[in-house]
Write a protein that holds these residues in place. Sequence first.
Motif, PDB file in Angstrom:
ATOM      1  N   ARG A 352      -8.146  33.719  41.614  1.00 34.04           N
ATOM      2  CA  ARG A 352      -9.509  34.123  41.294  1.00 34.04           C
ATOM      3  C   ARG A 352      -9.708  34.200  39.793  1.00 34.04           C
ATOM      4  N   VAL A 354     -11.961  36.142  36.837  1.00 32.96           N
ATOM      5  CA  VAL A 354     -12.664  37.409  36.624  1.00 32.96           C
ATOM      6  C   VAL A 354     -13.758  37.192  35.579  1.00 32.96           C
ATOM      7  N   GLN A 360     -15.417  38.753  40.758  1.00 35.87           N
ATOM      8  CA  GLN A 360     -14.289  37.841  40.886  1.00 35.87           C
ATOM      9  C   GLN A 360     -14.701  36.641  41.730  1.00 35.87           C
TER      10      GLN A 360
END
Length: 450
Positions: A352, A354, A360
């Motif tokens: 993921r 951020v 996210q």
Amino acid sequence: MRRSAVYPHILGMLTTAAVEPLIRAPYLTVAAWLRRFDAWPDERRAAWQQHRLAEVLRDAAGSVPFYRHLLPGGAHGVRLSDLPVVDKRQIRDSMNDFRSEGWQHTPHVRKSTGGTTGDAWQYELDRRAWTHVRGAQIHLWERTGYRYGDRIVLLGTPPSLLGGGSKFGSRLRTALEHRIYSAAGIEVDHLSSLERARTAVEADGVVWYGYASMIASMAEAVLDNGIRLNGPTAVITTSEPLHPVWRRRIADAFGAPVYDEYGCNDGGVIALTCPRGRFHIAENVSLVEIVEGDSPCPPGVEGDIVVTNLHARVLPFLRYRIGDRGVLAATPCPCGRAGATLESVNGRLGDRLVLPNGIQLSYVNFTTIFWGTPHVRRWQIVQEAIDRITVRLETEPGFTTREAEQIRQAIRTRSRGQLEVDIRVGEPIERTEAGKQRVVINRLTQVGAA
């Protein structure tokens, strides 16, 4: 000739008569039983699962400190959803709380995760649980045309694919099952990939089994050099997401159907794609949930994959968050096979990005950008700052600055304009020590794709 009509028949009889009693694990017998199990009505299969669940819940409540404290009244009337979701760190940090009392006297095997996320661990798994996983794998592979005893060419370096091992039973099965560990190493340049492809063909396997990115590199080298090679009957990829463009190239290069296997030893789950692309879950091994936090997600909604092993008592895996994201299918599979399916497996929780606003984004949000760019072979996203990422691209001849700019703008749009994007063509794609291609490397969290 790669396929013998006689050997699988002889091996089957030898295995059930001698090997299974020797290693005390009737995995081939389970594989044969699964052919009947699959034909049961949905209600009967579900009842069998609930019976197995009741058994492991009862044992956990009676002999596992963590669950005995949690369920002081025992497991009667307890629903699976009443239990908390647990994860590897929680179990590993308190192994004695999660192990069954007297576990040493229960037949079990020592297992370990590959550690490609930098978070390896060793644990105990009931021999019965291992037996059902192995039996399920054989049964799922039979759907590709494989027969137990057909020659298998292993490509890549994951620990689960290594031939032999130190134990006699493991070495015996490797030899009997015709597992050929071919073309070791993690190099994926064209020269190494072409040599690996030729070596795999010479090994004359019915099935090729290994890392998706490695077999895709072999396919690209073959196609780029205009070489025709006689491929296997089936290619089964594992350990990495199989991107659609890789699937097409592998099929084109080797003239074989491509299947994607999803599995996790800790916790216990195994599934294989059908021709429609869904992952068919081995229902004899585990119950699979998709959750966000501790709350179930409805079918069709992405969440964390949580599994409950239907046989593990030494170290129960009950509502175990295995670290991957996925989507449960909302409808029966169009292929006609019954049972639960995953519509997709969407990578590790660490895959993921951020954003500065705290949101996210899974790497899945960006896959279609790259799959839709004709001259991109591989890609990798590296986040080293909260507002900036580097995109490494491995491209084909013909890639243009216009395509690079389209990728940049598409990522900025999907990240709501919060990420600056630096495109780098030709910068090496980082891999794990085991040779897996890392999709996302998040320096902010120090978690990379497995």
